[in-house]
Design a protein around this motif. Structure first.
Motif, PDB file in Angstrom:
ATOM      1  N   ASP A  69     -71.769 -20.454 -18.903  1.00 55.75           N
ATOM      2  CA  ASP A  69     -70.838 -21.537 -18.826  1.00 55.75           C
ATOM      3  C   ASP A  69     -69.609 -21.057 -18.077  1.00 55.75           C
ATOM      4  N   VAL A  70     -69.385 -21.513 -17.121  1.00 61.26           N
ATOM      5  CA  VAL A  70     -68.375 -21.097 -16.225  1.00 61.26           C
ATOM      6  C   VAL A  70     -67.270 -22.393 -15.816  1.00 61.26           C
ATOM      7  N   GLY A  71     -67.319 -23.210 -16.860  1.00 60.47           N
ATOM      8  CA  GLY A  71     -66.440 -24.512 -16.803  1.00 60.47           C
ATOM      9  C   GLY A  71     -64.998 -24.194 -16.999  1.00 60.47           C
ATOM     10  N   ALA A  72     -64.554 -22.949 -17.474  1.00 57.72           N
ATOM     11  CA  ALA A  72     -63.216 -22.644 -17.575  1.00 57.72           C
ATOM     12  C   ALA A  72     -62.658 -21.703 -16.310  1.00 57.72           C
ATOM     13  N   TYR A  73     -63.563 -21.787 -15.353  1.00 55.97           N
ATOM     14  CA  TYR A  73     -63.216 -20.759 -14.187  1.00 55.97           C
ATOM     15  C   TYR A  73     -63.411 -21.642 -12.954  1.00 55.97           C
ATOM     16  N   GLY A  74     -64.333 -22.561 -12.976  1.00 57.62           N
ATOM     17  CA  GLY A  74     -64.460 -23.165 -11.825  1.00 57.62           C
ATOM     18  C   GLY A  74     -65.766 -24.205 -11.684  1.00 57.62           C
ATOM     19  N   SER A  94     -72.704 -21.547  -5.081  1.00 59.00           N
ATOM     20  CA  SER A  94     -71.251 -20.984  -4.981  1.00 59.00           C
ATOM     21  C   SER A  94     -70.583 -21.508  -6.026  1.00 59.00           C
ATOM     22  N   LEU A  95     -69.492 -20.776  -6.335  1.00 56.29           N
ATOM     23  CA  LEU A  95     -68.452 -21.117  -7.393  1.00 56.29           C
ATOM     24  C   LEU A  95     -67.118 -21.454  -6.703  1.00 56.29           C
ATOM     25  N   ILE A  96     -66.767 -22.852  -6.977  1.00 58.70           N
ATOM     26  CA  ILE A  96     -65.457 -23.358  -6.240  1.00 58.70           C
ATOM     27  C   ILE A  96     -64.384 -22.844  -7.267  1.00 58.70           C
ATOM     28  N   THR A  97     -63.269 -22.030  -6.895  1.00 58.01           N
ATOM     29  CA  THR A  97     -62.390 -21.675  -7.990  1.00 58.01           C
ATOM     30  C   THR A  97     -61.146 -22.294  -7.634  1.00 58.01           C
ATOM     31  N   LYS A  98     -60.635 -23.011  -6.469  1.00 55.62           N
ATOM     32  CA  LYS A  98     -59.369 -23.501  -6.267  1.00 55.62           C
ATOM     33  C   LYS A  98     -59.535 -24.770  -5.320  1.00 55.62           C
ATOM     34  N   LEU A  99     -58.651 -25.704  -5.453  1.00 56.94           N
ATOM     35  CA  LEU A  99     -58.526 -26.974  -4.522  1.00 56.94           C
ATOM     36  C   LEU A  99     -56.899 -26.640  -4.214  1.00 56.94           C
ATOM     37  N   ASP A 100     -56.849 -26.708  -2.955  1.00 52.40           N
ATOM     38  CA  ASP A 100     -55.522 -26.382  -2.226  1.00 52.40           C
ATOM     39  C   ASP A 100     -54.870 -25.260  -3.064  1.00 52.40           C
ATOM     40  N   ASP A 101     -53.939 -25.173  -3.789  1.00 46.52           N
ATOM     41  CA  ASP A 101     -53.313 -23.998  -4.412  1.00 46.52           C
ATOM     42  C   ASP A 101     -53.265 -24.364  -5.902  1.00 46.52           C
ATOM     43  N   ILE A 102     -54.393 -25.369  -6.296  1.00 44.98           N
ATOM     44  CA  ILE A 102     -54.529 -25.681  -7.723  1.00 44.98           C
ATOM     45  C   ILE A 102     -55.967 -24.796  -8.065  1.00 44.98           C
ATOM     46  N   SER A 103     -55.786 -24.037  -9.207  1.00 44.92           N
ATOM     47  CA  SER A 103     -56.900 -23.081  -9.728  1.00 44.92           C
ATOM     48  C   SER A 103     -57.532 -24.103 -10.676  1.00 44.92           C
ATOM     49  N   LEU A 104     -58.914 -23.969 -10.880  1.00 44.09           N
ATOM     50  CA  LEU A 104     -59.721 -24.588 -11.492  1.00 44.09           C
ATOM     51  C   LEU A 104     -59.984 -23.893 -12.888  1.00 44.09           C
ATOM     52  N   VAL A 110     -59.591 -30.343 -13.601  1.00 42.13           N
ATOM     53  CA  VAL A 110     -58.744 -30.357 -12.385  1.00 42.13           C
ATOM     54  C   VAL A 110     -59.503 -30.799 -11.343  1.00 42.13           C
ATOM     55  N   TRP A 111     -60.981 -30.615 -11.117  1.00 44.27           N
ATOM     56  CA  TRP A 111     -61.741 -31.031 -10.061  1.00 44.27           C
ATOM     57  C   TRP A 111     -61.706 -32.653  -9.914  1.00 44.27           C
ATOM     58  N   THR A 112     -62.056 -33.333 -10.907  1.00 46.88           N
ATOM     59  CA  THR A 112     -61.642 -34.780 -11.046  1.00 46.88           C
ATOM     60  C   THR A 112     -60.475 -35.341 -10.754  1.00 46.88           C
ATOM     61  N   ARG A 113     -59.607 -34.768 -11.449  1.00 45.87           N
ATOM     62  CA  ARG A 113     -58.022 -35.116 -11.266  1.00 45.87           C
ATOM     63  C   ARG A 113     -57.337 -35.020  -9.760  1.00 45.87           C
ATOM     64  N   HIS A 114     -57.652 -33.711  -9.305  1.00 42.04           N
ATOM     65  CA  HIS A 114     -57.073 -33.458  -7.948  1.00 42.04           C
ATOM     66  C   HIS A 114     -57.876 -34.364  -6.784  1.00 42.04           C
ATOM     67  N   LEU A 115     -59.144 -34.594  -6.979  1.00 46.47           N
ATOM     68  CA  LEU A 115     -59.982 -35.484  -5.985  1.00 46.47           C
ATOM     69  C   LEU A 115     -59.844 -36.774  -5.993  1.00 46.47           C
ATOM     70  N   THR A 116     -59.695 -37.156  -7.076  1.00 50.27           N
ATOM     71  CA  THR A 116     -59.672 -38.683  -7.356  1.00 50.27           C
ATOM     72  C   THR A 116     -58.178 -39.307  -7.456  1.00 50.27           C
ATOM     73  N   GLN A 117     -57.341 -38.769  -7.641  1.00 54.00           N
ATOM     74  CA  GLN A 117     -55.809 -39.226  -7.611  1.00 54.00           C
ATOM     75  C   GLN A 117     -55.450 -39.967  -6.373  1.00 54.00           C
ATOM     76  N   SER A 118     -54.990 -41.068  -6.396  1.00 54.72           N
ATOM     77  CA  SER A 118     -54.774 -41.961  -5.084  1.00 54.72           C
ATOM     78  C   SER A 118     -53.517 -41.528  -4.286  1.00 54.72           C
ATOM     79  N   THR A 119     -52.854 -40.730  -4.600  1.00 53.50           N
ATOM     80  CA  THR A 119     -51.564 -40.318  -3.794  1.00 53.50           C
ATOM     81  C   THR A 119     -51.732 -38.887  -3.771  1.00 53.50           C
TER      82      THR A 119
END
Length: 360
Positions: A69-74, A94-104, A110-119
């Motif tokens: 379980d790597v949900g706490a890392y990415g 592959s393991l995605i660890t960051k989106l822009d400068d925000i670590s997962l 963070v994955w859902t919040r960063h990719l779905t926020q409107s602005t």
């Protein structure tokens, strides 16, 4: 009484059936319990499936099969849509660890919040230190307001200059907030907030300790990444398949949706469904609660036999007349609710078909 269970295409079901005379002879509360048992089974099945999906019990089972379980890392890349442009850049597993400068590496999604926020705002994000000569020799045409209405080129606007985002973001340049953070003969460039760029940092071989992070730069709406890239939290072992947790999770989610849908569907007062008998028993229960269980047709002792044969009700007691009135209202209310449910169901089906045709 008939009791049975079945398994159709991995969908379990159970039923209890009583003969009509036996069911009608029971009291309203007993009838309600028996009739509602089918819907209760659907609701109980939905609760069990939700617990398996979201509780630590399901994750414990995957650990026993060799998954981590790597949900706490990415997020682990498990698949793509057929038309996704990221297929050739993000490897499967592959393991995605960051989106822009925000670590997962966070307890929140963070994955859902960063990719779905409107602005999205890049005004407060750090910039990059690049050579002053490269910056001054770059054009500035892509930074004009009118150029953002045209199809994007391979360049992006950095501090009023058109630069290649891959050479700026993916070449190990030092990060900066101001010019003082950069070395001599370097400038600090910031990404224009109008640019729709997303940096995805990932480990191509997460189980290899020597694996180095790589960066993919995505241009376009971030919601497309969320919709086109399928991710999970279970990292497979050496001999376990990558697709199994994702496929199992989708199956259980659909199974839970079907169970909850059947719960509500069986309660509708439609022909051949439990809702018709449930409504009848519920109205009998309400009637018994308001008038008492002894409310029956009762004739006065001196009524004549001819009047009974003629169907005369002139000498019926007030209670028997009230019982007949309640019976009529029960039939009318049942008929009205059944017709209303049928009309609304047909309307929703027709509107759904029209919407499907319009979208096509």
């Amino acid at each position: 009484m008939t009791i049975g269970a079945s398994l159709s295409l991995l969908l379990p079901s159970a039923f209890v059936k009583l003969s009509s005379p036996s069911l009608a002879s029971l009291s309203p509360p007993a009838r309600l319990r028996i009739i509602a048992s089918g819907a209760f089974h659907n609701l109980l099945m939905w609760v069990v499936l939700v617990l398996l999906i979201s509780s630590p019990i399901g994750k414990l089972g995957w650990r026993l099969l060799g998954y981590a379980d790597v949900g706490a890392y990415g997020r682990v890349v498990t698949g793509f849509d057929d038309d996704s442009d990221l297929q050739g850049y993000l490897p499967f597993g592959s393991l995605i660890t960051k989106l822009d400068d925000i670590s997962l590496n966070s307890t929140t999604d963070v994955w859902t919040r960063h990719l779905t926020q409107s602005t999205q705002s890049t005004a407060a994000a750090p910039g990059w230190c690049i050579g002053q000569d490269s910056y001054l020799s770059a054009p500035s045409t892509c930074c004009s307001s009118s150029s953002h209405d045209t199809p994007p080129s391979s360049f992006a606007c950095f501090s009023s200059r058109c630069l290649d985002p891959l050479s700026v973001m993916n070449r190990g340049h030092a990060r900066c907030i101001s010019l003082s953070d950069c070395a001599s003969e370097q400038v600090c460039v910031m990404l224009d907030e109008r640019e729709s760029l997303l940096r995805i940092t990932f480990l191509p071989e997460p189980r290899d300790r020597n694996s180095k992070s790589q960066v993919v730069v995505w241009r376009g709406p971030r919601i497309e990444v969320y919709e086109q890239v399928r991710v999970g939290t279970m990292l497979p072992g050496t001999f376990t398949p990558l697709w199994l947790p994702d496929l199992t999770g989708v199956f259980f989610e659909y199974l839970a949706t079907i169970a909850l849908s059947l719960y509500f569907f069986n309660l509708l007062p439609l022909p051949y469904l439990d809702g018709v008998q449930l409504l009848d028993a519920l109205l009998d229960y309400i009637s018994a609660a308001t008038s008492g269980p002894s409310a029956r047709y009762s004739l006065s002792p001196d009524i004549e036999l001819d009047a009974i044969e003629a169907g005369s009700s002139e000498r019926m007691t007030g209670r028997s007349w009230s019982t007949r009135t309640r019976s009529r209202w029960k039939e009318r209310l049942t008929w009205t609710l059944r017709v209303y449910t049928i009309v609304m169901s047909v309307t929703y089906i027709v509107l759904g078909m029209v919407e499907w045709i319009i979208r096509r």
